[in-house]
Design a protein around this motif. Structure first.
Motif, short mmCIF file in Angstrom:
data_model
loop_
_atom_site.label_atom_id
_atom_site.label_comp_id
_atom_site.label_asym_id
_atom_site.label_seq_id
_atom_site.Cartn_x
_atom_site.Cartn_y
_atom_site.Cartn_z
N TYR A 30 37.11 -51.68 21.33
CA TYR A 30 37.36 -52.79 20.40
C TYR A 30 37.12 -52.34 18.96
CZ TYR A 30 37.03 -57.34 18.15
OH TYR A 30 37.23 -58.42 17.32
N ARG A 31 36.03 -51.61 18.74
CA ARG A 31 35.77 -51.14 17.37
C ARG A 31 36.86 -50.21 16.87
NH1 ARG A 31 30.45 -50.90 19.33
NH2 ARG A 31 30.68 -48.68 19.78
N GLN A 32 37.37 -49.34 17.76
CA GLN A 32 38.41 -48.41 17.35
C GLN A 32 39.71 -49.15 17.01
OE1 GLN A 32 37.92 -45.18 16.80
NE2 GLN A 32 40.03 -45.03 16.03
N ASP A 38 42.76 -53.05 10.90
CA ASP A 38 42.40 -53.27 9.50
C ASP A 38 43.16 -52.33 8.57
OD1 ASP A 38 40.73 -55.37 9.95
OD2 ASP A 38 38.91 -54.16 10.08
N VAL A 39 43.53 -51.16 9.07
CA VAL A 39 44.24 -50.19 8.23
C VAL A 39 45.66 -50.66 7.93
CG1 VAL A 39 45.21 -47.86 8.23
CG2 VAL A 39 42.84 -48.23 8.93
N LEU A 40 46.29 -51.39 8.86
CA LEU A 40 47.70 -51.77 8.71
C LEU A 40 47.96 -52.63 7.48
CD1 LEU A 40 48.65 -52.45 12.45
CD2 LEU A 40 49.20 -50.45 11.05
N PRO A 41 47.24 -53.77 7.29
CA PRO A 41 47.52 -54.56 6.07
C PRO A 41 47.19 -53.80 4.78
CG PRO A 41 45.61 -55.44 7.24
CD PRO A 41 46.25 -54.44 8.13
N ASN A 42 46.14 -52.98 4.84
CA ASN A 42 45.81 -52.20 3.64
C ASN A 42 46.93 -51.23 3.30
OD1 ASN A 42 43.41 -53.54 3.75
ND2 ASN A 42 42.18 -51.77 4.39
N ALA A 43 47.48 -50.57 4.34
CA ALA A 43 48.57 -49.62 4.10
C ALA A 43 49.81 -50.34 3.59
CB ALA A 43 48.88 -48.89 5.40
N GLU A 44 50.09 -51.54 4.12
CA GLU A 44 51.28 -52.27 3.66
C GLU A 44 51.13 -52.72 2.21
OE1 GLU A 44 54.17 -55.96 5.15
OE2 GLU A 44 52.37 -55.40 6.30
N LEU A 45 49.92 -53.16 1.84
CA LEU A 45 49.69 -53.55 0.45
C LEU A 45 49.89 -52.37 -0.50
CD1 LEU A 45 46.50 -55.81 0.77
CD2 LEU A 45 48.80 -56.56 0.17
N GLU A 46 49.35 -51.25 -0.12
CA GLU A 46 49.47 -50.07 -1.00
C GLU A 46 50.92 -49.59 -1.08
OE1 GLU A 46 46.75 -47.33 0.65
OE2 GLU A 46 44.95 -48.31 -0.16
N GLU A 114 39.12 -59.28 0.64
CA GLU A 114 39.45 -60.37 1.57
C GLU A 114 39.23 -61.69 0.85
OE1 GLU A 114 37.37 -60.04 5.22
OE2 GLU A 114 38.32 -58.15 5.81
N TRP A 115 40.19 -62.60 1.04
CA TRP A 115 40.14 -63.87 0.30
C TRP A 115 40.49 -65.01 1.25
CZ3 TRP A 115 44.53 -66.01 -3.21
CH2 TRP A 115 44.10 -67.17 -3.85
N GLN A 116 39.62 -66.01 1.30
CA GLN A 116 39.85 -67.21 2.10
C GLN A 116 40.29 -68.32 1.16
OE1 GLN A 116 39.25 -66.97 5.46
NE2 GLN A 116 39.96 -69.04 5.93
N ARG A 117 41.56 -68.75 1.30
CA ARG A 117 42.08 -69.79 0.42
C ARG A 117 41.53 -71.15 0.82
NH1 ARG A 117 48.49 -68.73 -0.19
NH2 ARG A 117 48.18 -70.24 -1.89
N GLU A 118 41.71 -72.11 -0.09
CA GLU A 118 41.20 -73.45 0.17
C GLU A 118 41.87 -74.11 1.37
OE1 GLU A 118 41.57 -75.69 -3.38
OE2 GLU A 118 40.03 -74.58 -4.47
N GLY A 144 49.16 -60.19 -2.19
CA GLY A 144 48.38 -60.70 -1.06
C GLY A 144 49.20 -60.68 0.23
N ILE A 145 48.55 -60.43 1.34
CA ILE A 145 49.21 -60.43 2.65
C ILE A 145 48.38 -61.27 3.62
CG2 ILE A 145 48.08 -58.29 3.36
CD1 ILE A 145 50.62 -57.64 4.94
N ASP A 146 49.06 -62.14 4.33
CA ASP A 146 48.40 -63.02 5.30
C ASP A 146 47.95 -62.18 6.51
OD1 ASP A 146 47.59 -64.98 7.04
OD2 ASP A 146 49.25 -66.33 6.59
N VAL A 147 46.65 -62.26 6.82
CA VAL A 147 46.10 -61.47 7.94
C VAL A 147 45.79 -62.36 9.15
CG1 VAL A 147 45.16 -59.65 6.49
CG2 VAL A 147 43.77 -61.67 6.96
N ALA A 148 46.39 -63.53 9.21
CA ALA A 148 46.15 -64.42 10.36
C ALA A 148 46.61 -63.76 11.66
CB ALA A 148 46.87 -65.75 10.15
N ASN A 149 47.76 -63.05 11.59
CA ASN A 149 48.24 -62.37 12.80
C ASN A 149 47.27 -61.26 13.25
OD1 ASN A 149 50.52 -63.96 12.86
ND2 ASN A 149 51.78 -62.51 11.69
#
Length: 458
Positions: A30-32, A38-46, A114-118, A144-149
């Motif tokens: 699970y940790r791996q 977690d790397v995927l959204p960071n890579a997409e943002l960059e 990481e940002w939690q919107r209202e 910003g990218i939605d990380v709900a998925n």
């Protein structure tokens, strides 16, 4: 099935092992996966930032800025997960209608946050700064990218791992129980054999063939215990028969003499003789009963507390004084060699010494000499009483201190002996923390006891 059965215990241990394995492996997996997700959204943002950063930095007039905002609109419509904001000091060069919360985020440190919107939406936001160009001031560009998925994937992965672990534990428990049942079949077979053994059929033994080594050891130990139990059971039967025999003779005499005396009138002198004879038999009965009660207390682990320092040579001399007339009538001489100081109960020790000396005198011929040797070795004082006599077979020597045991099975009760003298010697030695011994060699039979030099108390 009892809850404390070995099969269920083993199944529980299998389950515990399975839980430990699944927790370790599942946690590591699970940790791996969590790190990878977690790397995927960071890579997409960059990646998106690297594409847009050059376009924004190149243009600084309002006309080109309008084209850029159209491009950002198209990108937002293509992927609803992506959000863009541009914050600057000039409203003309802003994008995404940044609110107060966006502006606070823009004024914070650069990088990915990481940002939690209202509205509860969880985003990862890349905050960067672009220098001013021509008419355009410096900007803060936010993607910003939605990380709900991603979070849902985390949740689904955790549930899948828990379900697999639970299923694995159940399967491990069931398989472990099945394996344990198979492995315990030899033990059940041995148990069925053991259930068939009961008094008086104690001669049977468990069969150690075709058994695992662990059970072979258990069966061998059980068979050895059966041999001891069988021997004890046989001695108990013999003991009961001996008790009945010893009590029957004086009781028969009492009843017979009393019945004869009552058949017709007798003189006072005759009744006196009958009562005197009955008294002797009653005294013998009392002696047997008292000796048996004493042995019963010794069997319960009773210890002697009234201990005092005494000389063994002096105690032997006192015992010889008590037996003086018996030894003189038998024509037996006694020599005493050696001495030792021990902590003993004098009354009980003298009782044991008298029994040893009386036993030696009974089995000696007139004119023979009984030798008493007192020695000290390894913290123990040894009293050895030896008398000349025919050799005693080695198999009988360990049994001579048992109750009512006689090498001569004809039971000649010479001298009123009822077969408890040496058993009492053994009990007294045990109550002092010592032991007894017997040997037959060189034309002499030796009986004795060992006593600790230091008192042993409870």
């Amino acid at each position: 099935m009892r809850t404390d059965s070995i099969a269920l215990r083993l199944a529980g241990l299998f389950a515990l092992v399975a839980v430990s394995v699944f927790v370790i492996i599942g946690g590591a997996l699970y940790r791996q996966v969590d790190k990878s997700l977690d790397v995927l959204p960071n890579a997409e943002l960059e990646a998106r930032y690297s594409v847009l950063e050059s376009a924004i930095s190149r243009f600084g007039d309002p006309e080109h800025w309008g084209r850029l905002t159209n491009k950002l609109n198209l990108l937002s419509e293509e992927d609803k997960r992506i959000h863009f904001w541009v914050v600057s000091g000039n409203p003309t060069y802003e994008y995404g209608a940044p609110g107060p919360d966006v502006r606070r985020l823009a004024q914070g440190p650069l990088g990915i946050h990481e940002w939690q919107r209202e509205d509860g939406t969880a985003l990862k936001v890349l905050v960067s700064t672009l220098p001013g160009r021509e008419q355009r001031p410096s900007l803060r560009f936010l993607i910003g990218i939605d990380v709900a998925n991603v979070r849902q994937t985390h949740h689904d992965l955790a549930m899948a791992l828990i379900a697999c672990a639970a299923l694995g534990v159940i399967l491990a428990s069931l398989l472990g129980y099945w394996v344990a049942r198979i492995g315990l079949r030899p033990l059940r077979r041995v148990s069925r054999q053991a259930q068939q053994l009961a008094p008086p059929r104690l001669s049977g033994r468990l069969r150690p063939s075709h058994l695992p080594p662990e059970l072979e050891q258990l069966v061998e130990a059980f068979n050895a215990a059966l041999e001891r139990v069988e021997g004890a059971y046989q001695r108990l039967e013999s003991f009961n028969a001996d008790v009945a025999h010893e009590l029957r003779s004086p009781l028969t005499n009492l009843i017979g003499q009393t019945q004869v005396a009552l058949t017709r009138g007798r003189s006072a002198e005759h009744y006196f003789e009958v009562l005197q004879s009955n008294l002797e038999d009653l005294e013998r009965l009392r002696s047997i009963v008292n000796d048996m009660l004493f042995l019963a207390r010794a069997d319960q682990g009773s210890r002697l507390n009234n201990l005092e320092s005494s000389s063994l040579a002096a105690e032997v001399a006192a015992s010889l004084d008590y037996l003086d007339f018996i030894l003189e009538d038998a024509g037996i001489q006694v020599t005493v060699e050696g001495d030792a100081q021990v902590q003993v109960d004098r009354n009980q020790l003298r009782r044991a010494l008298i029994n040893l000396l009386h036993n030696a005198a009974q089995h000696s011929e007139a004119g023979q000499r009984v030798r008493v040797a007192i020695t000290v070795d390894r913290g123990m004082a040894r009293v050895s009483v030896s008398n000349p006599g025919p050799p005693i077979h080695g198999e009988y020597l360990p049994l001579l201190f048992e109750r009512f045991f006689r090498v001569d099975t004809a039971r000649h009760n010479e001298g009123g002996n009822h077969g408890l003298g040496l058993a009492i010697v053994k009990a007294i030695a045990t109550m002092h923390g010592g032991n007894v011994f017997a040997r037959s060699e060189g034309g002499a039979n030796t009986f004795g006891l060992d006593l600790p030099l230091t008192a042993i108390r409870d």
